[in-house]
Scaffold this active site. Structure first.
Site, PDB file in Angstrom:
ATOM      1  N   HIS A 129      62.170  42.857  29.284  1.00 49.13           N
ATOM      2  CA  HIS A 129      63.242  42.250  30.082  1.00 49.13           C
ATOM      3  C   HIS A 129      64.007  41.235  29.223  1.00 49.13           C
ATOM      4  CE1 HIS A 129      65.445  40.189  33.128  1.00 49.13           C
ATOM      5  NE2 HIS A 129      64.508  39.398  33.589  1.00 49.13           N
TER       6      HIS A 129
ATOM      7  N   CYS B  60      65.705  39.690  40.620  1.00 48.78           N
ATOM      8  CA  CYS B  60      65.624  38.266  40.911  1.00 48.78           C
ATOM      9  C   CYS B  60      66.210  37.488  39.743  1.00 48.78           C
ATOM     10  CB  CYS B  60      64.183  37.842  41.194  1.00 48.78           C
ATOM     11  SG  CYS B  60      63.052  38.085  39.808  1.00 48.78           S
TER      12      CYS B  60
ATOM     13  N   GLY C 237      66.602  33.425  37.905  1.00 46.49           N
ATOM     14  CA  GLY C 237      66.062  32.071  37.799  1.00 46.49           C
ATOM     15  C   GLY C 237      66.834  31.074  38.645  1.00 46.49           C
TER      16      GLY C 237
ATOM     17  N   CYS D  31      69.001  36.048  34.416  1.00 48.78           N
ATOM     18  CA  CYS D  31      68.519  37.440  34.360  1.00 48.78           C
ATOM     19  C   CYS D  31      69.552  38.444  34.862  1.00 48.78           C
ATOM     20  CB  CYS D  31      67.267  37.592  35.200  1.00 48.78           C
ATOM     21  SG  CYS D  31      65.933  36.549  34.632  1.00 48.78           S
TER      22      CYS D  31
HETATM   23  C1  LIG Z   1      53.346  36.052  30.290  1.00 49.22           C
HETATM   24  C2  LIG Z   1      53.750  35.548  28.913  1.00 49.22           C
HETATM   25  C3  LIG Z   1      53.605  34.015  28.848  1.00 49.22           C
HETATM   26  C4  LIG Z   1      52.800  36.192  27.920  1.00 49.22           C
HETATM   27  O1  LIG Z   1      53.209  35.853  26.638  1.00 49.22           O
HETATM   28  P1  LIG Z   1      52.312  36.175  25.363  1.00 49.22           P
HETATM   29  O2  LIG Z   1      51.004  35.463  25.496  1.00 49.22           O
HETATM   30  O3  LIG Z   1      53.135  35.940  24.157  1.00 49.22           O
HETATM   31  O4  LIG Z   1      52.098  37.727  25.571  1.00 49.22           O
HETATM   32  P2  LIG Z   1      51.344  38.786  24.677  1.00 49.22           P
HETATM   33  O5  LIG Z   1      52.157  40.012  24.623  1.00 49.22           O
HETATM   34  O6  LIG Z   1      50.926  38.156  23.375  1.00 49.22           O
HETATM   35  O7  LIG Z   1      50.075  39.089  25.536  1.00 49.22           O
HETATM   36  C5  LIG Z   1      48.988  38.173  25.686  1.00 49.22           C
HETATM   37  C6  LIG Z   1      47.695  38.942  25.567  1.00 49.22           C
HETATM   38  O8  LIG Z   1      47.632  39.880  26.633  1.00 49.22           O
HETATM   39  C7  LIG Z   1      47.408  41.184  26.105  1.00 49.22           C
HETATM   40  N1  LIG Z   1      48.131  42.154  26.949  1.00 49.22           N
HETATM   41  C8  LIG Z   1      49.423  42.092  27.335  1.00 49.22           C
HETATM   42  N2  LIG Z   1      49.706  43.151  28.102  1.00 49.22           N
HETATM   43  C9  LIG Z   1      48.579  43.878  28.217  1.00 49.22           C
HETATM   44  C10 LIG Z   1      48.259  45.076  28.875  1.00 49.22           C
HETATM   45  N3  LIG Z   1      49.152  45.745  29.584  1.00 49.22           N
HETATM   46  N4  LIG Z   1      46.993  45.530  28.785  1.00 49.22           N
HETATM   47  C11 LIG Z   1      46.067  44.862  28.069  1.00 49.22           C
HETATM   48  N5  LIG Z   1      46.323  43.725  27.400  1.00 49.22           N
HETATM   49  C12 LIG Z   1      47.578  43.239  27.476  1.00 49.22           C
HETATM   50  C13 LIG Z   1      47.953  41.127  24.701  1.00 49.22           C
HETATM   51  O9  LIG Z   1      47.367  42.098  23.876  1.00 49.22           O
HETATM   52  C14 LIG Z   1      47.583  39.734  24.268  1.00 49.22           C
HETATM   53  O10 LIG Z   1      46.222  39.749  23.885  1.00 49.22           O
HETATM   54  P3  LIG Z   1      45.706  38.810  22.691  1.00 49.22           P
HETATM   55  O11 LIG Z   1      45.937  37.400  23.172  1.00 49.22           O
HETATM   56  O12 LIG Z   1      44.279  39.182  22.587  1.00 49.22           O
HETATM   57  O13 LIG Z   1      46.534  39.158  21.501  1.00 49.22           O
HETATM   58  C15 LIG Z   1      55.215  35.942  28.577  1.00 49.22           C
HETATM   59  O14 LIG Z   1      55.306  37.314  28.397  1.00 49.22           O
HETATM   60  C16 LIG Z   1      56.189  35.489  29.647  1.00 49.22           C
HETATM   61  O15 LIG Z   1      56.532  34.300  29.708  1.00 49.22           O
HETATM   62  N6  LIG Z   1      56.652  36.428  30.496  1.00 49.22           N
HETATM   63  C17 LIG Z   1      57.559  36.108  31.557  1.00 49.22           C
HETATM   64  C18 LIG Z   1      58.976  36.149  31.048  1.00 49.22           C
HETATM   65  C19 LIG Z   1      59.929  35.594  32.060  1.00 49.22           C
HETATM   66  O16 LIG Z   1      59.684  34.586  32.708  1.00 49.22           O
HETATM   67  N7  LIG Z   1      61.073  36.253  32.205  1.00 49.22           N
HETATM   68  C20 LIG Z   1      62.038  35.849  33.167  1.00 49.22           C
HETATM   69  C21 LIG Z   1      61.702  36.415  34.455  1.00 49.22           C
HETATM   70  S1  LIG Z   1      62.598  35.673  35.741  1.00 49.22           S
END
Ligand SMILES: CC(C)(COP(=O)(O)OP(=O)(O)OC[C@H]1O[C@@H](n2cnc3c(N)ncnc32)[C@H](O)[C@@H]1OP(=O)(O)O)[C@@H](O)C(=O)NCCC(=O)NCCS
Length: 407
Positions: free
Chosen positions: A347, A378, A380, A95
């Site tokens: 991100h 932060c 990984g 990151c």
């Molecule tokens: C958390 C994570 C697994 C979610 O992935 P995803 O399921 O593909 O995410 P989506 O954007 O499809 O959102 C999932 C659901 O939440 C809903 N949602 C997301 N943000 C929302 C918000 N702010 N308000 C309301 N609903 C929300 C979406 O509409 C979706 O709904 P649905 O399933 O009914 O379509 C993924 O974003 C992730 O791994 N994030 C972390 C990334 C990471 O680790 N980065 C490195 C950091 S060190």
């Protein structure tokens, strides 16, 4: 002996950030083309910089394969129209890739080896899913160097919630909702757009032009967030709403020695004060910015109270909250992420460090009363990275009158 130098951040730009995946705006766009577009935009904005005077191009990517492979800094330099004489290389610190591109080239400038450098990063998480093709050494698990859970970032965020029970899901959700609101307000006020380089896109409907980030959800409510699944653990606290998402995007910045900036008549946006990286338990990697910030402050001879603006990467709301709690800063302190953060903007891993710097630089222009700002994130496998900057627009008078008004 090379002449030691002050390092300045002349300018920074980025592509809009897309949502990763087939429905995302950059699904059919190459990763290298994204960063090339950012570099070309940066050079166009800075026509007084002689291209052949650029000493190096450092570009980060976490997954260095395919269109993110082949020592990206060099390929991106050639594709951006820089002369063949300008070298380049690739960087990886997950990151904090772009942040490390900046600190590494800054080190070379400070040492007097370089006068001008381009530093940035790219991550196309659609084409290069996190961890894809990785082959972690089996010793990690066999010798319990890290637990299997530490390899999944969402799990590490759940563990921060476990470790610090005062960091509730409600606080995380509220922080996330505010991030969405701040991004919406920043867009409304035109704070984000000036540093975005538009990118041509291609999808089923033909050609398009990406001019805005794709991920923000300004309509986010606490009720909506409360109802989301917790994908990393049954009955957990980390959701798609209080995490950064999966995104595609690129950033590029121009760094210079202060004397070269003066010689070329370049206006400068920030002056580098200090930087530091630090390691923590990989299982709670999100607290990494705490020790890296303490180290950077120590190196600079400053305290946290000297920092007037914070740009913290929001990998997960809980991990930002752990930082704020540690330093005794309120969840909604106005000095923190004034234009919102990664929870709303996205991100794209190795590009984000420079996005923080771009936002801090713009806030410096608007806050002459602030002398120092921090960019921190932060990383990984349990690390944190922090860079402290000085505001060249700082003026004592503005600082005094703000202090008086606060009394
Ligand atoms: C958390 C994570 C697994 C979610 O992935 P995803 O399921 O593909 O995410 P989506 O954007 O499809 O959102 C999932 C659901 O939440 C809903 N949602 C997301 N943000 C929302 C918000 N702010 N308000 C309301 N609903 C929300 C979406 O509409 C979706 O709904 P649905 O399933 O009914 O379509 C993924 O974003 C992730 O791994 N994030 C972390 C990334 C990471 O680790 N980065 C490195 C950091 S060190």
């Amino acid at each position: 002996m090379a002449e030691r130098s002050e390092v300045v951040f002349v300018d920074g730009v980025r592509t809009p950030f897309g949502r990763a995946g087939e429905k995302g705006m950059f699904w059919q766009t190459r990763a290298d083309d994204l960063v090339v577009k950012a570099i070309m935009g940066l050079l166009e904005r800075n026509p007084d910089v002689p291209k052949d005077a650029i000493d190096d191009v450092a570009i980060a990517a976490t997954t260095q394969q395919g269109d993110q492979g082949l020592t990206l800094g060099r390929t991106a330099a050639l594709l951006s129209g820089l002369p063949q004489s300008v070298p380049g290389y690739a960087i990886d610190r997950m990151c904090a890739g772009a942040m490390t591109s900046v600190t590494t080239t800054a080190g070379a400038i400070a040492f007097g080896a370089y006068d001008l450098a381009i530093a940035g990063g790219v991550e196309h998480m659609g084409r290069h899913p996190m961890g894809f093709g990785a082959d972690p050494n089996p010793r990690f698990l066999a010798e319990k160097l890290v637990s299997a859970e530490a390899l999944n970032m969402g799990n590490t965020a759940e563990r921060i919630h476990d470790r610090f029970p005062q960091l509730t899901k409600e606080r995380s959700d509220r922080y996330a909702m505010r991030s969405q609101q701040k991004v919406a307000a920043a867009y409304e006020a035109g704070k984000i757009q000036p540093d975005l380089i538009p990118v041509a896109t291609r999808n089923g409907d033909g050609w398009g032009l990406a001019t805005r980030d794709e991920a923000p959800r300004p309509e986010t409510t606490m009720e909506g967030l409360a109802g989301l699944r917790t994908p990393f653990r049954p009955h957990g606290r980390v959701t798609a709403g209080n995490s950064s998402g999966l995104n595609d995007g690129a950033t590029a910045s121009l760094l210079a020695s202060e004397s070269m900036a003066e010689q070329l008549g370049l206006s400068i946006k920030m002056r580098l004060v200090s930087f530091a990286f630090a390691g923590v338990e990989p299982e709670i990697m999100g607290i990494g910015p705490v020790p890296s910030t303490e180290k950077a402050l120590r190196k600079a001879g400053l305290s946290i109270d000297d920092i007037g603006l914070f740009e913290l990467n929001e990998a997960f709301a809980v991990q930002v909250l752990s930082f704020l709690d540690h330093f005794g800063i309120d969840d909604d302190d106005p000095r923190v992420n004034e234009y919102g953060g990664a929870i709303a903007l996205g991100h794209p891993l190795a590009s984000s460090g420079v996005r923080l710097m771009i936002q801090l630089a713009r806030q410096f222009e608007e806050h002459p009363e602030v002398r120092y700002g921090l960019t921190a994130m932060c990383i990984g496998l349990g690390q944190g990275g922090s860079v402290i900057w000085e505001n060249p627009n700082w003026n004592k008078k503005a600082a005094m009158s703000t202090k008086k008004a606060a009394r």
